[in-house]
Motif scaffolding. Structure first.
Motif, PDB file in Angstrom:
ATOM      1  N   UNK A 198       0.644  -1.318  -0.067  1.00  0.00           N
ATOM      2  CA  UNK A 198      -0.100   0.043   0.131  1.00  0.00           C
ATOM      3  C   UNK A 198       0.751   1.412   0.017  1.00  0.00           C
ATOM      4  N   UNK A 199       2.223   1.080   0.261  1.00  0.00           N
ATOM      5  CA  UNK A 199       2.927   2.319   0.409  1.00  0.00           C
ATOM      6  C   UNK A 199       4.451   1.979   0.081  1.00  0.00           C
ATOM      7  N   UNK A 200       5.390   2.707   0.185  1.00  0.00           N
ATOM      8  CA  UNK A 200       6.674   2.535  -0.052  1.00  0.00           C
ATOM      9  C   UNK A 200       7.303   1.714   0.890  1.00  0.00           C
ATOM     10  N   UNK A 201       6.891   1.906   2.190  1.00  0.00           N
ATOM     11  CA  UNK A 201       7.259   1.339   3.298  1.00  0.00           C
ATOM     12  C   UNK A 201       6.835  -0.465   3.111  1.00  0.00           C
ATOM     13  N   UNK A 202       5.739  -0.480   2.810  1.00  0.00           N
ATOM     14  CA  UNK A 202       5.033  -2.078   2.893  1.00  0.00           C
ATOM     15  C   UNK A 202       5.946  -2.621   1.723  1.00  0.00           C
ATOM     16  N   UNK A 203       6.132  -1.972   0.233  1.00  0.00           N
ATOM     17  CA  UNK A 203       6.712  -2.614  -0.723  1.00  0.00           C
ATOM     18  C   UNK A 203       8.291  -2.968  -0.023  1.00  0.00           C
ATOM     19  N   UNK A 204       9.039  -2.297   0.347  1.00  0.00           N
ATOM     20  CA  UNK A 204      10.246  -2.760   0.588  1.00  0.00           C
ATOM     21  C   UNK A 204      10.178  -3.579   1.918  1.00  0.00           C
ATOM     22  N   UNK A 205       9.366  -3.573   2.818  1.00  0.00           N
ATOM     23  CA  UNK A 205       9.269  -4.592   3.918  1.00  0.00           C
ATOM     24  C   UNK A 205       8.889  -5.911   3.425  1.00  0.00           C
ATOM     25  N   UNK A 206       7.917  -6.027   2.592  1.00  0.00           N
ATOM     26  CA  UNK A 206       7.571  -7.372   2.139  1.00  0.00           C
ATOM     27  C   UNK A 206       8.429  -8.040   1.123  1.00  0.00           C
ATOM     28  N   UNK A 207       9.060  -7.248   0.236  1.00  0.00           N
ATOM     29  CA  UNK A 207      10.221  -7.676  -0.687  1.00  0.00           C
ATOM     30  C   UNK A 207      11.446  -8.296   0.116  1.00  0.00           C
ATOM     31  N   UNK A 208      11.799  -7.526   1.164  1.00  0.00           N
ATOM     32  CA  UNK A 208      12.942  -8.114   1.766  1.00  0.00           C
ATOM     33  C   UNK A 208      12.513  -9.050   2.876  1.00  0.00           C
ATOM     34  N   UNK A 209      11.398  -9.201   3.268  1.00  0.00           N
ATOM     35  CA  UNK A 209      11.013 -10.242   4.122  1.00  0.00           C
ATOM     36  C   UNK A 209      10.834 -11.551   3.303  1.00  0.00           C
ATOM     37  N   UNK A 210      10.574 -11.359   2.064  1.00  0.00           N
ATOM     38  CA  UNK A 210      10.428 -12.725   1.256  1.00  0.00           C
ATOM     39  C   UNK A 210      11.734 -13.281   0.635  1.00  0.00           C
ATOM     40  N   UNK A 211      12.829 -12.200   0.630  1.00  0.00           N
ATOM     41  CA  UNK A 211      14.135 -12.660   0.473  1.00  0.00           C
ATOM     42  C   UNK A 211      14.945 -12.934   1.638  1.00  0.00           C
ATOM     43  N   UNK A 212      14.712 -12.679   2.717  1.00  0.00           N
ATOM     44  CA  UNK A 212      15.220 -12.796   3.964  1.00  0.00           C
ATOM     45  C   UNK A 212      14.641 -14.059   4.878  1.00  0.00           C
ATOM     46  N   UNK A 213      13.907 -14.821   3.981  1.00  0.00           N
ATOM     47  CA  UNK A 213      13.108 -15.776   4.770  1.00  0.00           C
ATOM     48  C   UNK A 213      13.737 -16.435   5.671  1.00  0.00           C
ATOM     49  N   UNK A 214      14.935 -16.938   5.503  1.00  0.00           N
ATOM     50  CA  UNK A 214      15.889 -17.668   6.205  1.00  0.00           C
ATOM     51  C   UNK A 214      16.647 -17.153   7.290  1.00  0.00           C
ATOM     52  N   UNK A 215      16.667 -15.932   7.141  1.00  0.00           N
ATOM     53  CA  UNK A 215      17.368 -14.853   8.095  1.00  0.00           C
ATOM     54  C   UNK A 215      16.574 -14.415   8.896  1.00  0.00           C
ATOM     55  N   UNK A 216      15.247 -14.368   8.819  1.00  0.00           N
ATOM     56  CA  UNK A 216      14.230 -13.506   9.678  1.00  0.00           C
ATOM     57  C   UNK A 216      13.191 -14.887   9.924  1.00  0.00           C
ATOM     58  N   UNK A 217      13.174 -15.111  11.625  1.00  0.00           N
ATOM     59  CA  UNK A 217      12.152 -16.143  11.634  1.00  0.00           C
ATOM     60  C   UNK A 217      10.785 -15.476  12.316  1.00  0.00           C
ATOM     61  N   UNK A 218       9.761 -15.911  11.664  1.00  0.00           N
ATOM     62  CA  UNK A 218       8.545 -15.288  12.315  1.00  0.00           C
ATOM     63  C   UNK A 218       8.007 -16.169  13.290  1.00  0.00           C
ATOM     64  N   UNK A 219       7.727 -15.676  14.409  1.00  0.00           N
ATOM     65  CA  UNK A 219       7.215 -16.676  15.351  1.00  0.00           C
ATOM     66  C   UNK A 219       5.888 -16.297  15.898  1.00  0.00           C
ATOM     67  N   UNK A 220       4.852 -17.120  16.439  1.00  0.00           N
ATOM     68  CA  UNK A 220       3.599 -16.860  16.858  1.00  0.00           C
ATOM     69  C   UNK A 220       3.328 -17.385  18.061  1.00  0.00           C
ATOM     70  N   UNK A 221       4.060 -17.938  18.902  1.00  0.00           N
ATOM     71  CA  UNK A 221       3.924 -18.815  20.101  1.00  0.00           C
ATOM     72  C   UNK A 221       5.032 -18.281  21.124  1.00  0.00           C
ATOM     73  N   UNK A 222       5.054 -18.432  22.269  1.00  0.00           N
ATOM     74  CA  UNK A 222       5.678 -18.260  23.445  1.00  0.00           C
ATOM     75  C   UNK A 222       6.860 -19.537  23.313  1.00  0.00           C
ATOM     76  N   UNK A 223       6.433 -20.675  23.042  1.00  0.00           N
ATOM     77  CA  UNK A 223       7.064 -21.748  23.050  1.00  0.00           C
ATOM     78  C   UNK A 223       7.981 -21.893  21.818  1.00  0.00           C
ATOM     79  N   UNK A 224       7.688 -21.179  20.588  1.00  0.00           N
ATOM     80  CA  UNK A 224       8.614 -21.099  19.644  1.00  0.00           C
ATOM     81  C   UNK A 224       9.633 -20.326  20.140  1.00  0.00           C
ATOM     82  N   UNK A 225       9.381 -18.991  20.829  1.00  0.00           N
ATOM     83  CA  UNK A 225      10.571 -18.245  20.968  1.00  0.00           C
ATOM     84  C   UNK A 225      11.435 -18.820  21.993  1.00  0.00           C
ATOM     85  N   UNK A 226      10.889 -19.829  23.001  1.00  0.00           N
ATOM     86  CA  UNK A 226      11.729 -20.578  23.992  1.00  0.00           C
ATOM     87  C   UNK A 226      12.471 -21.217  23.266  1.00  0.00           C
TER      88      UNK A 226
END
Length: 801
Positions: free
Chosen positions: A121-149
Motif C-alpha cells: 500500500x505504500x513505499x514502506x510496505x513494498x520494501x518490507x514485504x520484498x526484503x521479508x521474502x528474500x530474507x526468509x531464512x534470516x528472519x524467523x517469524x514466530x507466533x507462540x511463546x513456545x517457539x521463542x523459547x
C-alpha cells in the motif's frame, strides 16, 4: 592548444552528462516488454516486476509508491521494473485483468513470491514485504511463546538474537527491522512477531508501540539460564536499530588508566555519556563486579568504564567514586560522590541531580543509615537448592577479613551453606568458615544479618525478595521510634508529610502518645517499636502539651494514634496496661487489610489469624458492587468470626487448582466459599443462583451458623513434613514465637568495637532482643484475652487451602 583544450572540455561535459543520465535511469522505474524483461534476468539477482496494461489509469497510485521504492531497493541489489503487457501478449503474467493487480518477485528466472498490490500500500510496505521474502531464512517469524523459547534455547552459547515486535506487516517499523536484517542477518538471528501475547511474555506492558530487543544468548552456556534481554528504548527506525546494534557489539566494560576527558569510545561517537567507576588496586575485583552490574543496567544508555586511580597521572578528588562525562563536545568531566549505585542509573536515565564535589573538598563520604532483619523461608528453598546465586556481586568474607570489614562500613552479611550500595553486601560460606558462623550464632541457612558500626547485629525476618528487603532497608533509615518534639511536628508526621517518601512502603504511621511521667508505658512502646523496625513507621510524643493531640483525636493517654494514609484517617487506641507484646499485636492487626486480595505471598499471614476463610473467587478484578456489599458486612461486624478475602485467578492462577479441589470441575465465577481450615476442613459454597448482595450473604451465613447448610467437601488432614530436618522452618519460627518479649528483658547493648567478637561472642538479637515474629505469625487473639492465647503453642495447619 585551443583544440586540445576544447577536446578536454567536451569530454568533461560528456562525462557529467553521462553521470546525470545514468543516475536518472537508475532512480527511475524502467519499463520493458515481457519478452525483454525475462531476457534481462540474471542468475541469483533479485528482481521485482509489476505486469500491467500500458497507460492503465487504475495503476497510477500504486505506480507512484513503486517509483519511491526503486532507489531503496536498488541499494539492496534489487531491480524494479514495470512490465507493459499488450492484449496479444501470451505470458501467463499478462493474463486476465484481475491477474494484473499483482507484483512478482524473482531471483534469476525463479519466481519467489507474488504480492497483491493492495498489500503493497505504500513505499514502506513494498520494501518490507520484498526484503521479508528474500530474507526468509534470516528472519524467523514466530507466533507462540513456545517457539521463542525453543529458538532461544537452540542459540544459547552460539549466537545472539535480535527480537522485534511490530503491530503489522508492512509498517515503517517492519521495514526498519528488515533493512537491519539485510545488514546484520548473518551475524545475529533476527526474530519477528506481531503477536501481543508473545511480547507480553517478555514482560513488556507498553504493547501499543513496536519494540526491539537484543537477547544476549551467545554467552549463556547453561540451558536452564535465561538470556539477558536489552530493550531499545528509542523509536524503531533503521538508524536507531543500527545505532543500538553497534552499542550491543561494543565491550560491556572497559578498563582505562587515562584522563577521562581524553577517553573516546563508540558510546561518545553515538551520543551516549560515559560513566567511570573509580577503582584502586586493593578493591579492583570487587569494583569490577560492581561496574559490570552497572554496565548491564545502563546497556544502550551509557558506556561504563573502570577507571584505575592508582595508574593515573592526574589527581581525582579523594572521596570521588564516580566520574561522569556527557556526550556533548567540550562538556566538563564531573567528579561525583554517590551514596547508592542506583543514583548512577538515575543520573543517566532521568538526569537526577547529584551533588558534585570540588578538588579541595575534604568532607568524608557518609554511608546511608540502612538496617536489615532475619529470614523466613518457604519450602522453595529445597526445590531451588541447586540454583546458582549471583554471588560474584558480593564480597566474600573469611575468618581473617570478617571483623575488619564489618567495622569499616555498614554491612549486610549473608551466611549460607554449600549490587550494591554504600551499605556493603557481603557473604560468608559457612561450609568453609564454620567457626565464624558459630561465633555469629548462625545455625540455619540461609541467614541474612545487618551489621552497623557500634551496634548489635540484626537478623532479617522477612521474605527473601527484593521488594521486602528494600522496604525494610528504607524504613530503617529513620529512628524507630521517631522522637516527635512539637504538636506541629506530630501533625506533619500523622499526615505523612514528614516521611512522604516512605509512605508507599508503610501505609500506616503509628504515633505513641504519652504524658511525660508515663515512664513504664513509654518503655513498653519503645520496645514494641524496636520490634516493628522495618515493618512500619513509628513515632513517640510525650511532651507537656500531649493533651492537645489527645483531645483532638479523642484518645485517653496513654494511646496509639494509627494514621492510615490511603484512607486519610487517624484512629485512636487506648494503651492502658498494654505491654510490649500487646502493642506489637495491635499494630500488626492494624497493618492487615479489611478485605485483602489473597496471593501466595500473603496467604500465610491471614491463615495465622486462625479463623475460617471467607473467599470470593473472581476471574479478574472484583466487581465494585460485590466489594461494597462485603465491606458493609465487615463494617457491621457480621464477618468478625471469619477472614474475608478475595482471590483473582488471573493474578494467582493456582486458585483454579484450589477450586477444582473443592468442586471437581471449575464452577461459574464469581464464587464465594467458606473454608474451615482450622477445625474439620469443611468447605461451604454460597448458592450460585443467588445474587451477591448484603442481604443474601448475611442470610446464608446465618444458615451456616445454625448448621442448616451442608458442606460440599471436607479437606483431608494430610501432614506436610519438611524434606529434611534442616528445612523445618515452621518449627524454627515456632521456637522463636514461643519467646514473648517482656519489658524487663535487657535491651541491645551498644558496642563500640565489633572486633570484641574475638574475646566474647555476640549473641544474636534473637536471644537478647526477641525477633519480631508477631509481625509475621499473627494469631487470632481476642483483645481481652491476649495473654491466655499467647500461652498456647501454635499448631501447624495440616490441611490444604
Amino acid at each position: 592548444m585551443m583544440s586540445s583544450g576544447f577536446s578536454i572540455y567536451r569530454v568533461g561535459i560528456s562525462f557529467v552528462m553521462m553521470c546525470i543520465f545514468y543516475k536518472s535511469a537508475v532512480d527511475c522505474l524502467s519499463e520493458l516488454s515481457p519478452q525483454k524483461y525475462f531476457s534481462t534476468l540474471q542468475p541469483g539477482k533479485a528482481s521485482l516486476a509489476y505486469f500491467c496494461q500500458a497507460d492503465s489509469p487504475r495503476t497510477s497510485i500504486f505506480l507512484e509508491e513503486l517509483k519511491e521504492a526503486v532507489k531503496p531497493l536498488q541499494d539492496f541489489g534489487i531491480s524494479v521494473t514495470k512490465v507493459n503487457c499488450v492484449k496479444e501478449e501470451t505470458s501467463r503474467y499478462c493474463g486476465k485483468e484481475k491477474d494484473l493487480m499483482k507484483v512478482y518477485l524473482f531471483r534469476g528466472n525463479i519466481l519467489l513470491r507474488e504480492f497483491p498490490t493492495d498489500t503493497l500500500f505504500d513505499v514502506n510496505a513494498i520494501i518490507a514485504h520484498v526484503l521479508f521474502a528474500l530474507l526468509f531464512n534470516e528472519v524467523k517469524y514466530l507466533t507462540t511463546v513456545e517457539d521463542l523459547q525453543n529458538i532461544e534455547n537452540s542459540l544459547k552459547g552460539r549466537a545472539n538474537i535480535a527480537f522485534s515486535y511490530v503491530r503489522a506487516i508492512g509498517t515503517p517499523e517492519h521495514r526498519a527491522v528488515m533493512e537491519a536484517a539485510f545488514v546484520y542477518g548473518t551475524t545475529y538471528q533476527f526474530v519477528l512477531t506481531t503477536e501481543i501475547a508473545l511480547l507480553e511474555s517478555i514482560g513488556t506492558e507498553a504493547i501499543e508501540n513496536a519494540h526491539f530487543y537484543f537477547f544476549h544468548c551467545k554467552q549463556v552456556l547453561d540451558l536452564t539460564q535465561q538470556c539477558r534481554r536489552t530493550l531499545m528504548e528509542q523509536p524503531l527506525t533503521t538508524l536507531n536499530v543500527h545505532r543500538f546494534i553497534k552499542i550491543m557489539e561494543a565491550p560491556l566494560l572497559t578498563e582505562v588508566a587515562e584522563d577521562p576527558q581524553q577517553v573516546s569510545t563508540i558510546h561518545l561517537q553515538l551520543g551516549l555519556p560515559l560513566v567511570f567507576i573509580v577503582s584502586q588496586q586493593a578493591t579492583r575485583e570487587a569494583d569490577r563486579r560492581t561496574a559490570e552490574w552497572v554496565a548491564w543496567h545502563l546497556l544502550g544508555k551509557a558506556g561504563v568504564l573502570l577507571l584505575l586511580r592508582d595508574s593515573l597521572e592526574m589527581d581525582i578528588p579523594q572521596h570521588s567514586n564516580v566520574v561522569f562525562r556527557k556526550a556533548e563536545e567540550g562538556a566538563p568531566v564531573e567528579f561525583l560522590v554517590l551514596h547508592d549505585i542506583d543514583l548512577i542509573i538515575s543520573r543517566v536515565e532521568s538526569n537526577t541531580y547529584i551533588e558534585e564535589i570540588q578538588e579541595d573538598e575534604d568532607e568524608d563520604m557518609e554511608s546511608p543509615d540502612m538496617d536489615i532483619q532475619d529470614d523466613e523461608v518457604a519450602e522453595t528453598v529445597y526445590r531451588h537448592r541447586k540454583t546458582q546465586l549471583p554471588l560474584e556481586l558480593t564480597v566474600e568474607l573469611t575468618e581473617e577479613t570478617f571483623n575488619a570489614t564489618v567495622v569499616a562500613s555498614d554491612s549486610i552479611v549473608l551466611f549460607y551453606a554449600g549490587c550494591t550500595s554504600t551499605m556493603l553486601l557481603t557473604r560468608v560460606n559457612c561450609a568453609d568458615w564454620s567457626d565464624l558462623c558459630t561465633k555469629q550464632n548462625v545455625t540455619e541457612f540461609p541467614v541474612v544479618k545487618m551489621y552497623k558500626e557500634g551496634k548489635h547485629p540484626v537478623s532479617y525476618a522477612g521474605m527473601l525478595g527484593s521488594e521486602d528487603l528494600l522496604k525494610f532497608i528504607l524504613l530503617n533509615r529513620i529512628s524507630c521510634p521517631v522522637n516527635i518534639t512539637s504538636v506541629q511536628e506530630a501533625e506533619e508526621y500523622l499526615s505523612g508529610e514528614s516521611y512522604k517518601d516512605l509512605v508507599p512502603y508503610s501505609s500506616v504511621s503509628v504515633l505513641g502518645l504519652f504524658s511525660p511521667n508515663m515512664t513504664t508505658a513509654k518503655e513498653d512502646f519503645t520496645e514494641a517499636a524496636d520490634y516493628l523496625r522495618g515493618c512500619v513507621i513509628t513515632g513517640i510524643y510525650s511532651e507537656e502539651d500531649a493533651l492537645i493531640l489527645s483531645n483532638k483525636y479523642a484518645a485517653t493517654l496513654p494511646a496509639l494514634l494509627l494514621a492510615r494514609h490511603k484512607e486519610g484517617e487517624v484512629e485512636s487506641i487506648p494503651l492502658a496496661n498494654s505491654r510490649a507484646q500487646d502493642i506489637v499485636q495491635i499494630v500488626t492487626n492494624a497493618l492487615l487489610e479489611t478485605f485483602p486480595e489473597i496471593t501466595v505471598k500473603n496467604l500465610p499471614i491471614y491463615l495465622r489469624l486462625q479463623k475460617p476463610l471467607f473467599i470470593l473467587f473472581s476471574d479478574g478484578s472484583i466487581n465494585p458492587q460485590y466489594k461494597k456489599a462485603i465491606l458493609t458486612l465487615v463494617q457491621e461486624k457480621h464477618l468478625d468470626s471469619l477472614t474475608p478475602c478475595w482471590l483473582n485467578l488471573k493474578n494467582t492462577p493456582v486458585g483454579r487448582v484450589i477450586l477444582q479441589t473443592y468442586f471437581d470441575a471449575l464452577p461459574p465465577l464469581p464464587c464465594i466459599v467458606v473454608v474451615n481450615l482450622h477445625s474439620g476442613g469443611q468447605v461451604f459454597v454460597f448458592p450460585a443462583e443467588q445474587a451477591i448482595t448484603e442481604q443474601n450473604i448475611l442470610s446464608w451465613l446465618k444458615k451456616l451458623e445454625a448448621g442448616l447448610e451442608s458442606h460440599i467437601t471436607i479437606l483431608p488432614a494430610q501432614e506436610w513434613k519438611p524434606p529434611l530436618p534442616a528445612y523445618d522452618f515452621l518449627s524454627m519460627m515456632d521456637a522463636a514465637a514461643s519467646q514473648h518479649p517482656t519489658r524487663k528483658e535487657p535491651k541491645c547493648t551498644k558496642e563500640t568495637n565489633v572486633q570484641e567478637n574475638d574475646k566474647k561472642q555476640h549473641e544474636d538479637k534473637s536471644t537478647v532482643r526477641k525477633e519480631p515474629t508477631e509481625t509475621l505469625r499473627i494469631k487470632h487473639w481476642n483483645r481481652s484475652n491476649w495473654f491466655k492465647e499467647g500461652e498456647k503453642s501454635f499448631k501447624h495447619d495440616n490441611k490444604e487451602l
